[in-house]
Design a protein around this motif. Structure first.
Motif, PDB file in Angstrom:
ATOM      1  N   CYS A  50       0.829  -1.205   0.000  1.00 18.75           N
ATOM      2  CA  CYS A  50       0.000   0.000   0.000  1.00 18.75           C
ATOM      3  C   CYS A  50       0.868   1.262   0.000  1.00 18.75           C
ATOM      4  O   CYS A  50       2.059   1.215   0.305  1.00 18.75           O
ATOM      5  CB  CYS A  50      -0.897   0.017   1.236  1.00 18.75           C
ATOM      6  N   THR A  51       0.216   2.385  -0.270  1.00 14.71           N
ATOM      7  CA  THR A  51       0.927   3.666  -0.273  1.00 14.71           C
ATOM      8  C   THR A  51       0.636   4.500   0.970  1.00 14.71           C
ATOM      9  O   THR A  51       1.162   5.599   1.098  1.00 14.71           O
ATOM     10  CB  THR A  51       0.571   4.487  -1.526  1.00 14.71           C
ATOM     11  N   ASN A  52      -0.191   3.995   1.871  1.00 17.31           N
ATOM     12  CA  ASN A  52      -0.510   4.721   3.103  1.00 17.31           C
ATOM     13  C   ASN A  52      -0.313   3.830   4.322  1.00 17.31           C
ATOM     14  O   ASN A  52      -0.586   2.628   4.269  1.00 17.31           O
ATOM     15  CB  ASN A  52      -1.962   5.218   3.074  1.00 17.31           C
ATOM     16  N   ALA A  53       0.114   4.439   5.417  1.00 17.48           N
ATOM     17  CA  ALA A  53       0.381   3.696   6.653  1.00 17.48           C
ATOM     18  C   ALA A  53      -0.860   3.003   7.197  1.00 17.48           C
ATOM     19  O   ALA A  53      -0.757   1.976   7.874  1.00 17.48           O
ATOM     20  CB  ALA A  53       0.982   4.620   7.707  1.00 17.48           C
ATOM     21  N   ASP A  54      -2.053   3.542   6.905  1.00 22.71           N
ATOM     22  CA  ASP A  54      -3.275   2.900   7.380  1.00 22.71           C
ATOM     23  C   ASP A  54      -3.743   1.791   6.429  1.00 22.71           C
ATOM     24  O   ASP A  54      -4.860   1.300   6.525  1.00 22.71           O
ATOM     25  CB  ASP A  54      -4.383   3.923   7.614  1.00 22.71           C
ATOM     26  N   LEU A  55      -2.850   1.387   5.534  1.00 19.68           N
ATOM     27  CA  LEU A  55      -3.067   0.299   4.578  1.00 19.68           C
ATOM     28  C   LEU A  55      -4.243   0.561   3.642  1.00 19.68           C
ATOM     29  O   LEU A  55      -5.026  -0.321   3.316  1.00 19.68           O
ATOM     30  CB  LEU A  55      -3.211  -1.041   5.303  1.00 19.68           C
ATOM     31  N   THR A  56      -4.318   1.815   3.186  1.00 20.25           N
ATOM     32  CA  THR A  56      -5.238   2.183   2.117  1.00 20.25           C
ATOM     33  C   THR A  56      -4.380   2.530   0.905  1.00 20.25           C
ATOM     34  O   THR A  56      -3.164   2.640   1.015  1.00 20.25           O
ATOM     35  CB  THR A  56      -6.124   3.385   2.508  1.00 20.25           C
ATOM     36  N   GLY A  57      -4.998   2.724  -0.211  1.00 18.60           N
ATOM     37  CA  GLY A  57      -4.233   3.010  -1.422  1.00 18.60           C
ATOM     38  C   GLY A  57      -3.382   1.819  -1.814  1.00 18.60           C
ATOM     39  O   GLY A  57      -2.244   1.975  -2.249  1.00 18.60           O
ATOM     40  N   ALA A  77      10.271   7.124  -5.872  1.00 14.12           N
ATOM     41  CA  ALA A  77      10.035   8.240  -4.954  1.00 14.12           C
ATOM     42  C   ALA A  77       8.648   8.211  -4.299  1.00 14.12           C
ATOM     43  O   ALA A  77       8.174   9.222  -3.811  1.00 14.12           O
ATOM     44  CB  ALA A  77      10.279   9.578  -5.647  1.00 14.12           C
ATOM     45  N   THR A  78       8.010   7.055  -4.273  1.00 15.85           N
ATOM     46  CA  THR A  78       6.728   6.884  -3.583  1.00 15.85           C
ATOM     47  C   THR A  78       6.954   5.996  -2.366  1.00 15.85           C
ATOM     48  O   THR A  78       7.660   4.997  -2.457  1.00 15.85           O
ATOM     49  CB  THR A  78       5.689   6.219  -4.520  1.00 15.85           C
ATOM     50  N   ASN A  79       6.365   6.373  -1.223  1.00 12.42           N
ATOM     51  CA  ASN A  79       6.476   5.540  -0.021  1.00 12.42           C
ATOM     52  C   ASN A  79       5.528   4.358  -0.103  1.00 12.42           C
ATOM     53  O   ASN A  79       4.387   4.496  -0.538  1.00 12.42           O
ATOM     54  CB  ASN A  79       6.138   6.351   1.238  1.00 12.42           C
ATOM     55  N   TYR A  80       6.002   3.197   0.353  1.00 12.32           N
ATOM     56  CA  TYR A  80       5.189   1.982   0.378  1.00 12.32           C
ATOM     57  C   TYR A  80       5.214   1.373   1.767  1.00 12.32           C
ATOM     58  O   TYR A  80       6.226   1.431   2.469  1.00 12.32           O
ATOM     59  CB  TYR A  80       5.697   0.961  -0.650  1.00 12.32           C
ATOM     60  N   TYR A  81       4.087   0.794   2.139  1.00 12.58           N
ATOM     61  CA  TYR A  81       3.914   0.080   3.400  1.00 12.58           C
ATOM     62  C   TYR A  81       3.471  -1.332   3.052  1.00 12.58           C
ATOM     63  O   TYR A  81       2.690  -1.536   2.119  1.00 12.58           O
ATOM     64  CB  TYR A  81       2.852   0.756   4.265  1.00 12.58           C
ATOM     65  N   VAL A  82       3.972  -2.314   3.790  1.00 15.65           N
ATOM     66  CA  VAL A  82       3.653  -3.708   3.489  1.00 15.65           C
ATOM     67  C   VAL A  82       3.134  -4.395   4.744  1.00 15.65           C
ATOM     68  O   VAL A  82       3.684  -4.209   5.833  1.00 15.65           O
ATOM     69  CB  VAL A  82       4.886  -4.455   2.935  1.00 15.65           C
ATOM     70  N   GLN A  83       2.076  -5.184   4.571  1.00 16.74           N
ATOM     71  CA  GLN A  83       1.555  -6.018   5.642  1.00 16.74           C
ATOM     72  C   GLN A  83       1.746  -7.469   5.203  1.00 16.74           C
ATOM     73  O   GLN A  83       1.343  -7.858   4.112  1.00 16.74           O
ATOM     74  CB  GLN A  83       0.069  -5.756   5.874  1.00 16.74           C
ATOM     75  N   ILE A  84       2.381  -8.262   6.067  1.00 14.72           N
ATOM     76  CA  ILE A  84       2.543  -9.691   5.820  1.00 14.72           C
ATOM     77  C   ILE A  84       1.586 -10.433   6.738  1.00 14.72           C
ATOM     78  O   ILE A  84       1.614 -10.241   7.956  1.00 14.72           O
ATOM     79  CB  ILE A  84       3.995 -10.157   6.093  1.00 14.72           C
ATOM     80  N   ALA A  85       0.729 -11.274   6.162  1.00 13.48           N
ATOM     81  CA  ALA A  85      -0.226 -12.059   6.946  1.00 13.48           C
ATOM     82  C   ALA A  85       0.128 -13.534   6.865  1.00 13.48           C
ATOM     83  O   ALA A  85       0.438 -14.044   5.781  1.00 13.48           O
ATOM     84  CB  ALA A  85      -1.644 -11.835   6.438  1.00 13.48           C
ATOM     85  N   ALA A  86       0.093 -14.208   8.011  1.00 14.59           N
ATOM     86  CA  ALA A  86       0.292 -15.655   8.084  1.00 14.59           C
ATOM     87  C   ALA A  86      -1.071 -16.323   7.996  1.00 14.59           C
ATOM     88  O   ALA A  86      -2.013 -15.901   8.661  1.00 14.59           O
ATOM     89  CB  ALA A  86       0.977 -16.010   9.399  1.00 14.59           C
ATOM     90  N   LEU A  87      -1.187 -17.360   7.177  1.00 14.98           N
ATOM     91  CA  LEU A  87      -2.459 -18.036   6.951  1.00 14.98           C
ATOM     92  C   LEU A  87      -2.332 -19.540   7.169  1.00 14.98           C
ATOM     93  O   LEU A  87      -1.311 -20.137   6.827  1.00 14.98           O
ATOM     94  CB  LEU A  87      -2.933 -17.797   5.514  1.00 14.98           C
ATOM     95  N   ALA A  88      -3.371 -20.160   7.722  1.00 16.36           N
ATOM     96  CA  ALA A  88      -3.462 -21.615   7.845  1.00 16.36           C
ATOM     97  C   ALA A  88      -4.928 -21.979   7.991  1.00 16.36           C
ATOM     98  O   ALA A  88      -5.677 -21.294   8.700  1.00 16.36           O
ATOM     99  CB  ALA A  88      -2.657 -22.117   9.039  1.00 16.36           C
ATOM    100  N   THR A  89      -5.349 -23.025   7.334  1.00  8.95           N
ATOM    101  CA  THR A  89      -6.736 -23.476   7.394  1.00  8.95           C
ATOM    102  C   THR A  89      -7.117 -23.798   8.835  1.00  8.95           C
ATOM    103  O   THR A  89      -6.376 -24.467   9.548  1.00  8.95           O
ATOM    104  CB  THR A  89      -6.927 -24.724   6.513  1.00  8.95           C
ATOM    105  N   GLY A  90      -8.257 -23.278   9.259  1.00 10.17           N
ATOM    106  CA  GLY A  90      -8.739 -23.552  10.603  1.00 10.17           C
ATOM    107  C   GLY A  90      -8.208 -22.618  11.664  1.00 10.17           C
ATOM    108  O   GLY A  90      -8.495 -22.777  12.843  1.00 10.17           O
TER     109      GLY A  90
END
Length: 103
Positions: A50-57, A77-90
């Protein structure tokens, strides 16, 4: 008599990945490195870019993301924010976010 199976809601939460660090590789790519969480091992990860800290854009949701993989298509020259999510069934997913890093 008929027995009907119903899906049970996930009640256990995965631990979030740790040590998330974003690095600039070039003017059009970045990289997210993280450490797998302790406890139940995730079956996969997603990266939300995303391009915003609140994970919008957000410009991408990358499924099957692996630590250190290149994320292409970012803008210089654009700031990026990344969220990594861990996933598992159940299990309830758990995520960690960081940023910014410039493309």
């Amino acid at each position: 008599s008929t027995v009907t199976a119903t899906a049970q809601p996930a009640t256990s939460m995965l631990n979030a990945p740790t040590g998330l660090i974003l690095t600039n590789i070039s003017s059009s790519s970045i990289r997210a490195n993280y450490t797998a969480p302790t406890g139940t091992p995730p079956t996969s990860y997603t990266a939300l870019v995303c391009t915003n800290a609140d994970l919008t854009g957000c410009l991408a949701l990358i499924t099957g993301y692996t630590s250190g993989a290149t994320i292409n298509g970012v803008t210089n020259a654009t700031n990026y924010y990344v969220q990594i999510a861990a996933l598992a069934t159940g299990y309830i997913s758990s995520a960690v976010s960081t940023g910014p890093v410039q493309g």
